[in-house]
Design a protein around this motif. Structure first.
Motif, mmCIF file in Angstrom:
data_model
loop_
_atom_site.group_PDB
_atom_site.id
_atom_site.type_symbol
_atom_site.label_atom_id
_atom_site.label_comp_id
_atom_site.label_asym_id
_atom_site.label_seq_id
_atom_site.Cartn_x
_atom_site.Cartn_y
_atom_site.Cartn_z
ATOM 1 N N THR A 106 5.264 -3.802 110.445
ATOM 2 C CA THR A 106 3.886 -3.682 110.908
ATOM 3 C C THR A 106 3.827 -2.798 112.155
ATOM 4 O O THR A 106 4.801 -2.701 112.910
ATOM 5 N N GLU B 255 8.275 -11.544 102.593
ATOM 6 C CA GLU B 255 7.824 -12.022 103.899
ATOM 7 C C GLU B 255 6.404 -11.548 104.189
ATOM 8 O O GLU B 255 5.569 -12.308 104.700
ATOM 9 N N LEU B 256 6.110 -10.297 103.850
ATOM 10 C CA LEU B 256 4.764 -9.771 104.046
ATOM 11 C C LEU B 256 3.763 -10.498 103.147
ATOM 12 O O LEU B 256 2.623 -10.754 103.551
ATOM 13 N N GLN B 257 4.191 -10.837 101.941
ATOM 14 C CA GLN B 257 3.323 -11.608 101.051
ATOM 15 C C GLN B 257 3.011 -12.981 101.640
ATOM 16 O O GLN B 257 1.865 -13.445 101.600
ATOM 17 N N ALA B 258 4.025 -13.631 102.181
ATOM 18 C CA ALA B 258 3.850 -14.960 102.753
ATOM 19 C C ALA B 258 2.869 -14.948 103.918
ATOM 20 O O ALA B 258 2.188 -15.943 104.182
ATOM 21 N N LYS B 259 2.774 -13.799 104.591
ATOM 22 C CA LYS B 259 1.857 -13.667 105.725
ATOM 23 C C LYS B 259 0.498 -13.129 105.301
ATOM 24 O O LYS B 259 -0.367 -12.884 106.144
ATOM 25 N N GLY B 260 0.333 -12.928 103.980
ATOM 26 C CA GLY B 260 -0.946 -12.440 103.469
ATOM 27 C C GLY B 260 -1.172 -10.959 103.680
ATOM 28 O O GLY B 260 -2.313 -10.483 103.574
ATOM 29 N N ARG B 261 -0.132 -10.196 103.951
ATOM 30 C CA ARG B 261 -0.279 -8.767 104.225
ATOM 31 C C ARG B 261 -0.019 -7.889 102.998
ATOM 32 O O ARG B 261 -0.256 -6.682 103.036
ATOM 33 N N THR C 265 4.350 -1.812 102.261
ATOM 34 C CA THR C 265 3.201 -2.462 102.920
ATOM 35 C C THR C 265 1.871 -2.244 102.216
ATOM 36 O O THR C 265 0.924 -2.996 102.428
#
Length: 215
Positions: free
Chosen positions: A91, A152-158, A209
């Motif tokens: 990010t 990890e990005l999926q888990a954070k909703g990104r 991303t």
């Protein structure tokens, strides 16, 4: 003693023998840069190393055996590419640096090991499982780390949950490997190395991303 080097008949090689063995591998690597893999002969490698075919056969069963040794050593070096992704941010401006460093590491690794990697690719394409496993050892290190990054990005909703992390990661790594192996071809198209790296990093960042990077 760990990391012992043994001769073909199982004897532990002394320091002089280890140096001779390494010189044979170094000379073989140099020859692969200028000669087709199957044109390289034991006698030529031995002569270049300043020794005899009999000495070569003390350490390797044949040229292919020595090539596999070189390939395995290259694969060990290649697994370090995974560290360019593991636990790195994706990010903000830090995400752009991650993409740039991954691309830079990939391109540099391929340029440095171009000759042996071409042999690995050839063997893998011909269905030789030994070369295929070596190729996958190199690529898996990055693929697995990238897969974890997307998860990890999926888990954070990104990143959209419908995205397959493994499919994205595998596709990006396959792209990186293909481009890295074709760097001279890009130059013949008028694409400069300074142009290739940032544009490839842009594709990687977008792939991981789904967003344009902040630079």
């Amino acid at each position: 003693m760990t990391g012992q080097v043994r001769t073909v008949d199982g004897r532990v090689a002394g320091s002089r023998g280890q140096a001779t063995r390494q010189k044979l591998l170094d000379c073989l690597g140099e020859m692969l840069s200028s000669s087709p893999y199957r044109d390289v002969k034991v006698i030529d490698v031995a002569r270049r190393a300043g020794t005899s075919p009999a000495t070569f056969y003390q350490y390797f069963p044949d040229v292919e055996g020595a090539v596999l040794e070189l390939a395995e050593s290259t694969a060990k070096e290649g697994t370090a590419l995974g560290a360019l992704v593991a636990d790195r941010p994706w990010t903000g401006k830090a995400g752009w640096r991650t993409a740039e460093e991954l691309v830079g590491g990939f391109l540099t690794f391929w340029r440095k090991n171009d000759a042996i990697l071409r042999v690995v690719d050839l063997g893998a394409a011909e269905g030789d499982k030994r070369f295929y496993k070596i190729r996958m050892k190199i690529l898996n290190a990055v693929t697995n780390s990238l897969t974890d990054s997307v998860k990890e990005l999926q888990a954070k909703g990104r990143v959209d949950k419908d995205v397959s992390p493994a499919a994205i990661a595998g596709s990006l790594v396959a792209m990186l490997a293909a481009v890295a192996a074709h760097q001279k071809g890009f130059q013949s198209w008028g694409v400069k190395q300074a142009e290739l790296k940032p544009n490839l990093a842009l594709l990687v960042h977008l792939g991981v991303t789904g967003k344009k990077p902040l630079r």
